[in-house]
Design a protein around this motif. Sequence first.
Motif, PDB file in Angstrom:
ATOM      1  N   LYS A 245      17.442  16.155  82.299  1.00  0.00           N
ATOM      2  CA  LYS A 245      17.844  15.119  83.250  1.00  0.00           C
ATOM      3  C   LYS A 245      16.950  13.888  83.122  1.00  0.00           C
ATOM      4  O   LYS A 245      17.427  12.747  83.187  1.00  0.00           O
ATOM      5  N   THR A 246      15.656  14.112  82.957  1.00  0.00           N
ATOM      6  CA  THR A 246      14.723  12.998  82.811  1.00  0.00           C
ATOM      7  C   THR A 246      15.018  12.206  81.544  1.00  0.00           C
ATOM      8  O   THR A 246      15.093  10.973  81.556  1.00  0.00           O
ATOM      9  N   VAL A 247      15.187  12.913  80.431  1.00  0.00           N
ATOM     10  CA  VAL A 247      15.488  12.251  79.162  1.00  0.00           C
ATOM     11  C   VAL A 247      16.815  11.492  79.235  1.00  0.00           C
ATOM     12  O   VAL A 247      16.908  10.343  78.782  1.00  0.00           O
ATOM     13  N   THR A 248      17.821  12.115  79.818  1.00  0.00           N
ATOM     14  CA  THR A 248      19.133  11.469  79.935  1.00  0.00           C
ATOM     15  C   THR A 248      19.059  10.184  80.754  1.00  0.00           C
ATOM     16  O   THR A 248      19.699   9.174  80.414  1.00  0.00           O
ATOM     17  N   ALA A 249      18.278  10.203  81.825  1.00  0.00           N
ATOM     18  CA  ALA A 249      18.123   8.999  82.649  1.00  0.00           C
ATOM     19  C   ALA A 249      17.521   7.861  81.837  1.00  0.00           C
ATOM     20  O   ALA A 249      17.988   6.718  81.908  1.00  0.00           O
ATOM     21  N   VAL A 250      16.504   8.153  81.042  1.00  0.00           N
ATOM     22  CA  VAL A 250      15.877   7.121  80.210  1.00  0.00           C
ATOM     23  C   VAL A 250      16.884   6.577  79.197  1.00  0.00           C
ATOM     24  O   VAL A 250      17.004   5.355  79.017  1.00  0.00           O
ATOM     25  N   LEU A 251      17.599   7.458  78.530  1.00  0.00           N
ATOM     26  CA  LEU A 251      18.590   7.018  77.541  1.00  0.00           C
ATOM     27  C   LEU A 251      19.664   6.152  78.183  1.00  0.00           C
ATOM     28  O   LEU A 251      20.096   5.149  77.600  1.00  0.00           O
ATOM     29  N   ASN A 252      20.071   6.498  79.384  1.00  0.00           N
ATOM     30  CA  ASN A 252      21.068   5.688  80.093  1.00  0.00           C
ATOM     31  C   ASN A 252      20.533   4.304  80.410  1.00  0.00           C
ATOM     32  O   ASN A 252      21.247   3.294  80.274  1.00  0.00           O
ATOM     33  N   TRP A 253      19.279   4.223  80.848  1.00  0.00           N
ATOM     34  CA  TRP A 253      18.676   2.916  81.131  1.00  0.00           C
ATOM     35  C   TRP A 253      18.655   2.053  79.871  1.00  0.00           C
ATOM     36  O   TRP A 253      19.010   0.870  79.907  1.00  0.00           O
ATOM     37  N   LEU A 254      18.216   2.650  78.769  1.00  0.00           N
ATOM     38  CA  LEU A 254      18.118   1.889  77.522  1.00  0.00           C
ATOM     39  C   LEU A 254      19.498   1.456  77.041  1.00  0.00           C
ATOM     40  O   LEU A 254      19.674   0.337  76.545  1.00  0.00           O
TER      41      LEU A 254
ATOM     42  N   LEU B  78       7.545  -0.412  80.066  1.00  0.00           N
ATOM     43  CA  LEU B  78       6.817   0.857  80.100  1.00  0.00           C
ATOM     44  C   LEU B  78       7.596   1.828  80.980  1.00  0.00           C
ATOM     45  O   LEU B  78       7.971   1.491  82.108  1.00  0.00           O
ATOM     46  N   ILE B  79       7.863   3.016  80.453  1.00  0.00           N
ATOM     47  CA  ILE B  79       8.572   4.054  81.211  1.00  0.00           C
ATOM     48  C   ILE B  79       7.727   5.324  81.183  1.00  0.00           C
ATOM     49  O   ILE B  79       7.357   5.802  80.104  1.00  0.00           O
ATOM     50  N   VAL B  80       7.422   5.852  82.366  1.00  0.00           N
ATOM     51  CA  VAL B  80       6.594   7.055  82.443  1.00  0.00           C
ATOM     52  C   VAL B  80       7.186   8.036  83.445  1.00  0.00           C
ATOM     53  O   VAL B  80       7.874   7.657  84.395  1.00  0.00           O
ATOM     54  N   SER B  81       6.903   9.308  83.220  1.00  0.00           N
ATOM     55  CA  SER B  81       7.240  10.324  84.204  1.00  0.00           C
ATOM     56  C   SER B  81       6.004  11.157  84.489  1.00  0.00           C
ATOM     57  O   SER B  81       5.126  11.307  83.632  1.00  0.00           O
ATOM     58  N   PHE B  82       5.942  11.695  85.692  1.00  0.00           N
ATOM     59  CA  PHE B  82       4.787  12.496  86.097  1.00  0.00           C
ATOM     60  C   PHE B  82       5.197  13.392  87.250  1.00  0.00           C
ATOM     61  O   PHE B  82       6.211  13.146  87.927  1.00  0.00           O
ATOM     62  N   ALA B  83       4.428  14.435  87.473  1.00  0.00           N
ATOM     63  CA  ALA B  83       4.665  15.310  88.620  1.00  0.00           C
ATOM     64  C   ALA B  83       4.103  14.618  89.854  1.00  0.00           C
ATOM     65  O   ALA B  83       2.903  14.357  89.927  1.00  0.00           O
ATOM     66  N   PRO B  84       4.937  14.275  90.821  1.00  0.00           N
ATOM     67  CA  PRO B  84       4.446  13.532  91.992  1.00  0.00           C
ATOM     68  C   PRO B  84       3.708  14.445  92.968  1.00  0.00           C
ATOM     69  O   PRO B  84       4.138  15.572  93.239  1.00  0.00           O
ATOM     70  N   TYR B  85       2.619  13.925  93.490  1.00  0.00           N
ATOM     71  CA  TYR B  85       1.835  14.706  94.451  1.00  0.00           C
ATOM     72  C   TYR B  85       2.558  14.765  95.796  1.00  0.00           C
ATOM     73  O   TYR B  85       3.103  13.771  96.286  1.00  0.00           O
ATOM     74  N   SER B  86       2.556  15.941  96.382  1.00  0.00           N
ATOM     75  CA  SER B  86       3.014  16.131  97.754  1.00  0.00           C
ATOM     76  C   SER B  86       2.371  17.419  98.254  1.00  0.00           C
ATOM     77  O   SER B  86       2.055  18.300  97.451  1.00  0.00           O
TER      78      SER B  86
ATOM     79  N   THR C 130      10.603  -2.031  88.104  1.00  0.00           N
ATOM     80  CA  THR C 130      11.886  -2.732  88.023  1.00  0.00           C
ATOM     81  C   THR C 130      12.844  -2.294  89.126  1.00  0.00           C
ATOM     82  O   THR C 130      13.858  -2.943  89.352  1.00  0.00           O
ATOM     83  N   GLY C 131      12.549  -1.179  89.759  1.00  0.00           N
ATOM     84  CA  GLY C 131      13.471  -0.611  90.727  1.00  0.00           C
ATOM     85  C   GLY C 131      14.230   0.575  90.167  1.00  0.00           C
ATOM     86  O   GLY C 131      14.810   1.371  90.913  1.00  0.00           O
ATOM     87  N   ARG C 132      14.235   0.706  88.850  1.00  0.00           N
ATOM     88  CA  ARG C 132      14.813   1.900  88.246  1.00  0.00           C
ATOM     89  C   ARG C 132      13.852   3.059  88.444  1.00  0.00           C
ATOM     90  O   ARG C 132      12.679   2.984  88.052  1.00  0.00           O
ATOM     91  N   GLN C 133      14.350   4.131  89.016  1.00  0.00           N
ATOM     92  CA  GLN C 133      13.490   5.275  89.284  1.00  0.00           C
ATOM     93  C   GLN C 133      14.352   6.513  89.458  1.00  0.00           C
ATOM     94  O   GLN C 133      15.557   6.420  89.700  1.00  0.00           O
ATOM     95  N   LEU C 134      13.720   7.655  89.324  1.00  0.00           N
ATOM     96  CA  LEU C 134      14.434   8.913  89.490  1.00  0.00           C
ATOM     97  C   LEU C 134      13.448   9.974  89.945  1.00  0.00           C
ATOM     98  O   LEU C 134      12.318  10.044  89.442  1.00  0.00           O
ATOM     99  N   PHE C 135      13.864  10.766  90.923  1.00  0.00           N
ATOM    100  CA  PHE C 135      13.118  11.968  91.263  1.00  0.00           C
ATOM    101  C   PHE C 135      13.984  13.145  90.851  1.00  0.00           C
ATOM    102  O   PHE C 135      15.097  13.322  91.352  1.00  0.00           O
TER     103      PHE C 135
END
Length: 245
Positions: free
Chosen positions: A58-67, A173-181, A223-228
């Motif tokens: 899902k993460t990879v697909t989101a990036v490919l869609n943005w590009l 720059l596009i990055v993904s990370f495990a968000p703290y909660s 940019t406002g593009r984001q995904l959880f």
Amino acid sequence: MLLHPAMVPSSPSTATGNEKEVVRDYFNGTGFERWRRIYSDNQDVNKVQEHIRRGHNKTVTAVLNWLQEDGDVKTRSFCDAGCGVGSLTLPLAAMGAQGITASDLSEAMLAEARQRAVAAGISAQQARFHVADLEALRGEFHTVICLDVFIHYPQKAAEAMVRHLASLSQDRLIVSFAPYSPPLALLKAVGSVFPGASKATRAYALKESGIVAAAAAAGFQPTGRQLFCSAPFYFSRLLEFRRCG
């Protein structure tokens, strides 16, 4: 990305050279076959591995869609930092990208990525692979992408890495990370009590505010593009940044 406790080896709690060696040895050794199988279509995976595969896809697909939405893939240069077995590089090349530089800390993962590229008919001109950790990356690229790698970096080291990767990017720059909660922190703590080296998680969850601030310090803004992306045992925050001005 936050992994099941059994998926990541134990190591020191700070980002030291020793820890880097632990990660390299793991992905060149016992971890290689496990992750090669996860990042493939192989059906011989358990439920945890299937969830991780689904979340990563899902993460990879989101990036490919943005590009693809930007419509400039064929004319831009890309850095796939921490490319693993090529799960982003290969479909990006299939979209027509001609200038991809893909790197990974693990020689075994890079060898697998090269083999998959050859099997897919991707030329050496389209995608160039080399072994390197993030700190060693050099060059200048239109777009720098780093997916599911910051799990190996504690907060301060991850922020430093955002600034470094931003310094390589001309525009995006596009990055993904495990968000703290708190809930994810609890899951990580529970995982750490399992006995045995293979059961001790070393996955780092990061505060988004620190990642955004590090990008801002390097002259980039969201940019406002984001995904959880949330799947059992996989939690990932994906952000796109652009250079200011």
